[in-house]
Design an enzyme around this catalytic site. Structure first.
Site, PDB file in Angstrom:
ATOM      1  N   TRP A 279       0.826  -1.207   0.000  1.00 46.82           N
ATOM      2  CA  TRP A 279       0.000   0.000   0.000  1.00 46.82           C
ATOM      3  C   TRP A 279       0.863   1.261   0.000  1.00 46.82           C
ATOM      4  CZ3 TRP A 279      -4.365  -1.037  -1.832  1.00 46.82           C
ATOM      5  CH2 TRP A 279      -5.021  -2.232  -1.524  1.00 46.82           C
TER       6      TRP A 279
ATOM      7  N   ASP B 164      -0.273   7.282   6.862  1.00 46.52           N
ATOM      8  CA  ASP B 164      -1.356   6.325   6.633  1.00 46.52           C
ATOM      9  C   ASP B 164      -1.327   5.372   7.827  1.00 46.52           C
ATOM     10  OD1 ASP B 164      -2.879   4.110   5.994  1.00 46.52           O
ATOM     11  OD2 ASP B 164      -2.036   3.828   3.995  1.00 46.52           O
TER      12      ASP B 164
ATOM     13  N   LYS C  52     -10.237  -1.690  10.184  1.00 46.10           N
ATOM     14  CA  LYS C  52      -9.250  -2.521  10.875  1.00 46.10           C
ATOM     15  C   LYS C  52      -9.500  -2.476  12.386  1.00 46.10           C
ATOM     16  CE  LYS C  52      -6.881  -2.418   6.889  1.00 46.10           C
ATOM     17  NZ  LYS C  52      -6.703  -3.538   5.955  1.00 46.10           N
TER      18      LYS C  52
END
Length: 395
Positions: free
Chosen positions: A135, A207, A231
């Site tokens: 990512w 992030d 998450k």
């Protein structure tokens, strides 16, 4: 009728007991009789929160209307939104200098919104990025459309098995901001120290999707942090952005208003219909984190859970852990057996034993056990014992 308090009244559960006598012939179950869910996202949610959701879907706060039906500008959601933000700020110790925004589009949209807002329109600005996983690398590719992107450090050559630091980090001359991904869900690595910006005036952007509110954070070091909820904070559908107040005003104004952070800051995150249900769930999740003891509690709890699984890996000649020991994630434990066939067998047998969602990402294969805040200690114990038995039978 005034709606009652929306957050669930939950109390810390008793200390978890280690299951005994477990074998592959037994099906592992949570306290509520469900399978253990190790999925990387959407991840597992606490059973007290799920119970509250089940009630409020039918009748939210004795309003006579379920949460899925309430207006985003009505008094019930007004209370939910304000309580969610207030509790989030309290639990996370978010300072008054930073705003909390509830946005849509997932973290992938933040990948382009950050450079779009904070790099100059003429493309001359530079931003530094850490390339530490799948990512993180995608974030870099998105950002290249908006300015000069400098990769300050990368662990791509060793399959993203470690977090680069020290002399391996090489910054550009005058970066506008430094971006990093704090936890790598796919390869199972995590920053255990906050990187330093190379100079005054360079903003730190993170992030924090898969480890936000899993441990205390010094927010004064950050200009902007973003995290999708699915998450540690609830279901998919809402993205949390924590941004310093003065940085909001420095963002570009020549881009569409719905892509400007100030638009959301000035409208209570409601410039249009927001994701009502996911925001409501975030409110329940942060209330649950608070009831369990806050971030100091979860920092220790998550380390304890991860140590149980890593302990099996460290004592085994059968399993191979992907991440280097100094870079291991406490949220996502990644490993494999000696062959892809055995990996497939492991995942199939684990699912039959009540251990769900262990298959690794398609980019890596192997297995991945996600141990987010909501994973109980029994989940780590059940997985560790299954791993030991599987090795005994197949090693």
């Amino acid at each position: 009728m005034t709606p009652k308090q929306m957050t669930p009244k939950v109390t810390p559960p008793p200390a978890a007991a280690t299951p005994t006598g477990w074998s592959a012939a037994h099906v592992a179950k949570t306290e509520g009789g469900r399978a253990f869910n190790y999925s990387a996202g959407p991840g597992c949610m606490p059973e007290p929160v799920l119970s509250q959701i089940r009630q409020d879907v039918w009748d939210c706060g004795t309003s006579g209307v379920g949460i899925l039906e309430h207006s985003h500008r009505g008094p019930v959601f007004d209370r939910i939104l304000h309580e969610a933000e207030q509790t989030f700020r309290e639990v996370g110790s978010i300072p008054a200098t930073h705003r909390i925004l509830f946005m849509t589009g997932g973290s992938t949209s933040q990948n382009f919104m950050v450079p779009m807002n904070f790099l100059p329109a003429d493309g001359t600005g530079t931003a530094d990025y850490f390339d530490t996983g799948y990512w993180a690398h995608q974030t870099i590719e998105h950002a290249r459309s908006f300015g000069q992107i400098h990769v300050a450090a990368s662990s791509r050559e060793d399959g993203y098995a470690h977090i680069p630091s020290g002399e391996t980090v090489k910054h550009s001359e005058r970066p506008r901001y430094l971006h990093y991904t704090s936890n790598n869900t796919i390869f199972g690595t995590q920053f255990h120290a906050t990187p330093a910006v190379p100079m005054p005036g360079c903003e730190l952007v993170c992030d924090m999707c898969s480890d936000i509110l899993s441990r205390p954070t010094d927010w004064s070091r950050f200009g902007l942090v973003y995290a999708s909820a699915q998450k540690n904070l609830g279901p998919a559908g809402v993205t949390i952005v924590i941004v310093r107040e003065d940085l909001l005003e420095r963002g570009r104004r020549d881009i569409p208003s719905m892509l400007q952070y100030r638009t959301f800051a000035s409208s209570e995150s409601r410039p249009n219909t927001p994701p009502v249900f996911p925001i409501y769930c975030v409110g329940l999740m942060v209330a649950w984190i608070k009831a369990r003891g806050g971030l100091g509690y979860f920092e220790k709890f998550n380390a304890e859970k991860a140590a149980i699984v890593y302990g099996v890996l460290d004592q085994s000649d059968f399993y191979t852990a992907h991440a280097r020991p100094d870079s291991r994630s406490l949220m996502n434990v990644t490993f494999r057996t000696p062959s892809p066939d055995l990996d497939d067998r492991f995942c199939a047998h684990a699912a039959q034993a009540g251990l769900d969602g262990l298959r690794g990402h398609r980019a890596t294969g192997g297995m991945r056990a996600s141990l987010y805040n909501a994973m109980p200690l029994e989940g780590s114990v059940a997985l560790a014992e299954f791993m030991q038995e599987f090795e005994r039978k197949n090693g």
